[in-house]
Design a protein around this motif. Structure first.
Motif, short mmCIF file in Angstrom:
data_model
loop_
_atom_site.label_atom_id
_atom_site.label_comp_id
_atom_site.label_asym_id
_atom_site.label_seq_id
_atom_site.Cartn_x
_atom_site.Cartn_y
_atom_site.Cartn_z
N MET A 122 0.81 -1.21 0.00
CA MET A 122 0.00 0.00 0.00
C MET A 122 0.85 1.26 0.00
SD MET A 122 -3.25 -0.76 2.45
CE MET A 122 -3.76 0.93 2.35
N ALA A 123 0.33 2.25 -0.69
CA ALA A 123 0.86 3.61 -0.65
C ALA A 123 -0.23 4.46 0.00
CB ALA A 123 1.15 4.08 -2.07
N PRO A 124 0.06 5.70 0.32
CA PRO A 124 -1.02 6.55 0.82
C PRO A 124 -2.15 6.60 -0.20
CG PRO A 124 1.09 7.64 1.11
CD PRO A 124 1.35 6.40 0.33
N PRO A 125 -3.39 6.56 0.24
CA PRO A 125 -4.51 6.49 -0.72
C PRO A 125 -4.54 7.68 -1.67
CG PRO A 125 -5.31 6.69 1.54
CD PRO A 125 -3.83 6.59 1.62
N HIS A 126 -4.71 7.38 -2.93
CA HIS A 126 -4.81 8.41 -3.97
C HIS A 126 -6.29 8.49 -4.38
CE1 HIS A 126 -3.78 10.89 -7.37
NE2 HIS A 126 -4.40 10.03 -8.17
N VAL A 127 -6.93 9.61 -4.05
CA VAL A 127 -8.36 9.79 -4.31
C VAL A 127 -8.54 10.55 -5.62
CG1 VAL A 127 -10.52 10.74 -3.42
CG2 VAL A 127 -8.82 9.82 -1.84
N VAL A 128 -9.37 9.98 -6.50
CA VAL A 128 -9.67 10.61 -7.79
C VAL A 128 -11.18 10.76 -7.88
CG1 VAL A 128 -9.52 10.36 -10.29
CG2 VAL A 128 -7.68 9.48 -8.85
N LYS A 129 -11.62 11.99 -8.14
CA LYS A 129 -13.06 12.22 -8.33
C LYS A 129 -13.36 12.06 -9.81
CE LYS A 129 -16.93 15.11 -7.22
NZ LYS A 129 -17.42 16.25 -6.49
N ARG A 130 -14.32 11.20 -10.10
CA ARG A 130 -14.72 10.93 -11.47
C ARG A 130 -15.67 12.01 -11.97
NH1 ARG A 130 -15.29 5.53 -13.22
NH2 ARG A 130 -17.40 6.11 -13.79
N LEU A 131 -15.90 12.04 -13.27
CA LEU A 131 -16.81 13.03 -13.85
C LEU A 131 -18.25 12.84 -13.38
CD1 LEU A 131 -15.47 13.11 -17.51
CD2 LEU A 131 -15.11 14.79 -15.71
N ASP A 132 -18.61 11.61 -13.01
CA ASP A 132 -19.98 11.36 -12.57
C ASP A 132 -20.19 11.62 -11.08
OD1 ASP A 132 -18.55 9.25 -11.55
OD2 ASP A 132 -19.66 7.69 -12.61
N GLY A 133 -19.17 12.15 -10.40
CA GLY A 133 -19.29 12.49 -8.99
C GLY A 133 -18.87 11.39 -8.04
N LEU A 134 -18.63 10.19 -8.54
CA LEU A 134 -18.15 9.10 -7.69
C LEU A 134 -16.63 9.19 -7.57
CD1 LEU A 134 -20.36 6.20 -9.07
CD2 LEU A 134 -20.69 7.51 -6.99
N TYR A 135 -16.09 8.38 -6.68
CA TYR A 135 -14.66 8.42 -6.41
C TYR A 135 -13.99 7.09 -6.69
CZ TYR A 135 -15.41 12.82 -3.94
OH TYR A 135 -15.73 14.10 -3.62
N GLU A 136 -12.70 7.18 -6.96
CA GLU A 136 -11.82 6.03 -7.02
C GLU A 136 -10.73 6.27 -5.99
OE1 GLU A 136 -10.37 5.67 -11.01
OE2 GLU A 136 -12.32 5.06 -11.77
N VAL A 137 -10.45 5.27 -5.19
CA VAL A 137 -9.37 5.36 -4.21
C VAL A 137 -8.36 4.28 -4.57
CG1 VAL A 137 -8.74 5.30 -1.77
CG2 VAL A 137 -10.98 6.16 -2.44
N VAL A 138 -7.23 4.71 -5.14
CA VAL A 138 -6.19 3.78 -5.57
C VAL A 138 -5.24 3.57 -4.40
CG1 VAL A 138 -4.39 3.33 -7.27
CG2 VAL A 138 -6.41 4.64 -7.92
N LEU A 139 -5.02 2.29 -4.05
CA LEU A 139 -4.27 1.98 -2.84
C LEU A 139 -2.88 1.40 -3.08
CD1 LEU A 139 -7.19 0.36 -0.83
CD2 LEU A 139 -6.28 2.66 -0.59
N THR A 140 -2.69 0.63 -4.13
CA THR A 140 -1.42 -0.07 -4.31
C THR A 140 -0.36 0.82 -4.94
OG1 THR A 140 -2.08 -0.96 -6.44
CG2 THR A 140 -2.55 -2.32 -4.52
N ARG A 141 0.88 0.58 -4.53
CA ARG A 141 2.01 1.34 -5.09
C ARG A 141 2.14 1.10 -6.58
NH1 ARG A 141 4.86 3.12 -0.75
NH2 ARG A 141 4.84 1.76 1.06
N SER A 142 1.99 -0.15 -7.00
CA SER A 142 2.17 -0.47 -8.42
C SER A 142 1.19 0.30 -9.30
CB SER A 142 2.04 -1.97 -8.65
OG SER A 142 0.77 -2.42 -8.26
N ALA A 143 -0.05 0.47 -8.85
CA ALA A 143 -1.03 1.22 -9.63
C ALA A 143 -0.73 2.71 -9.61
CB ALA A 143 -2.43 0.96 -9.09
N GLN A 144 -0.22 3.21 -8.50
CA GLN A 144 0.08 4.64 -8.40
C GLN A 144 1.34 5.01 -9.17
OE1 GLN A 144 0.02 6.01 -4.35
NE2 GLN A 144 -2.06 5.29 -4.01
N GLU A 145 2.25 4.05 -9.35
CA GLU A 145 3.49 4.32 -10.09
C GLU A 145 3.25 4.38 -11.59
OE1 GLU A 145 5.98 1.15 -8.76
OE2 GLU A 145 6.47 2.15 -6.87
N LYS A 146 2.12 3.86 -12.06
CA LYS A 146 1.81 3.85 -13.49
C LYS A 146 0.48 4.56 -13.73
CE LYS A 146 4.07 -0.55 -13.77
NZ LYS A 146 3.83 -1.97 -13.69
#
Length: 176
Positions: A122-146
């Motif tokens: 895990m990395a610190p949570p990366h919060v992304v607000k989508r265009l439809d108002g919902l959120y994505e919270v990306v947790l893994t380092r591998s996903a955040q590095e790419k």
């Protein structure tokens, strides 16, 4: 409220700090590009079948048209993929406890499948607000590095209405 089958997976003394469910259409949108590939495979298989049926085959060559059926079946499986993702979302729960961050998938006739995030991945949570108002919270380092790749569904919480609350609960749970 967690179903009893998922609540039974919690360890003694573990308290749920946050819980949520993804919106099924968010998962389904990720599968829409597969429909294009399904269309290609199905059309190629149908042309193959039609062309092979027109040819004057003798002997064992009469079976050549049936060799196209796997391509047609593969094409249909690509068409069904977004629907399967939507069904997967309906059986998915995200939750954060005072000890762990988990994704639980439960189908009524099978045991609960848990995806537990470890501190090492895990990395610190990366919060992304989508265009439809919902959120994505990306947790893994591998996903955040790419960031140029779409993260896998197993790398965080997707399609949730309260991403900031989930992020705060994750930070609280992962604090030493």
């Amino acid at each position: 409220m967690l179903p009893p089958e998922i609540a039974a997976c919690l360890e003694p003394g573990e308290q749920v700090l946050w819980q949520g469910k993804p919106r099924p259409y968010v998962f389904m949108l990720r599968g829409l590009p597969a429909i294009f590939f399904g269309l290609v495979f199905s059309i190629l298989g149908a042309f193959w079948y039609h062309g092979a049926m027109l040819a004057p085959w003798d002997g064992w060559w009469r079976f050549v048209p049936t060799f196209s059926l796997p391509f047609i079946g593969l094409g249909w499986s690509f068409f069904i993929y977004p629907i399967n993702l939507g069904a997967r979302a309906r059986h998915t729960w995200y939750f954060v406890t005072n000890r762990r961050v988990l994704i639980a998938r439960w189908h009524s006739k099978s045991p609960v499948e848990l995806r537990v995030f470890t501190r090492a991945e895990m990395a610190p949570p990366h919060v992304v607000k989508r265009l439809d108002g919902l959120y994505e919270v990306v947790l893994t380092r591998s996903a955040q590095e790419k960031p140029y790749l779409v993260p896998r569904l197993e790398s965080g919480f997707f399609g949730i209405p309260d991403g900031e609350a989930a992020s705060a609960a994750i930070k609280k749970a992962m604090a030493p």
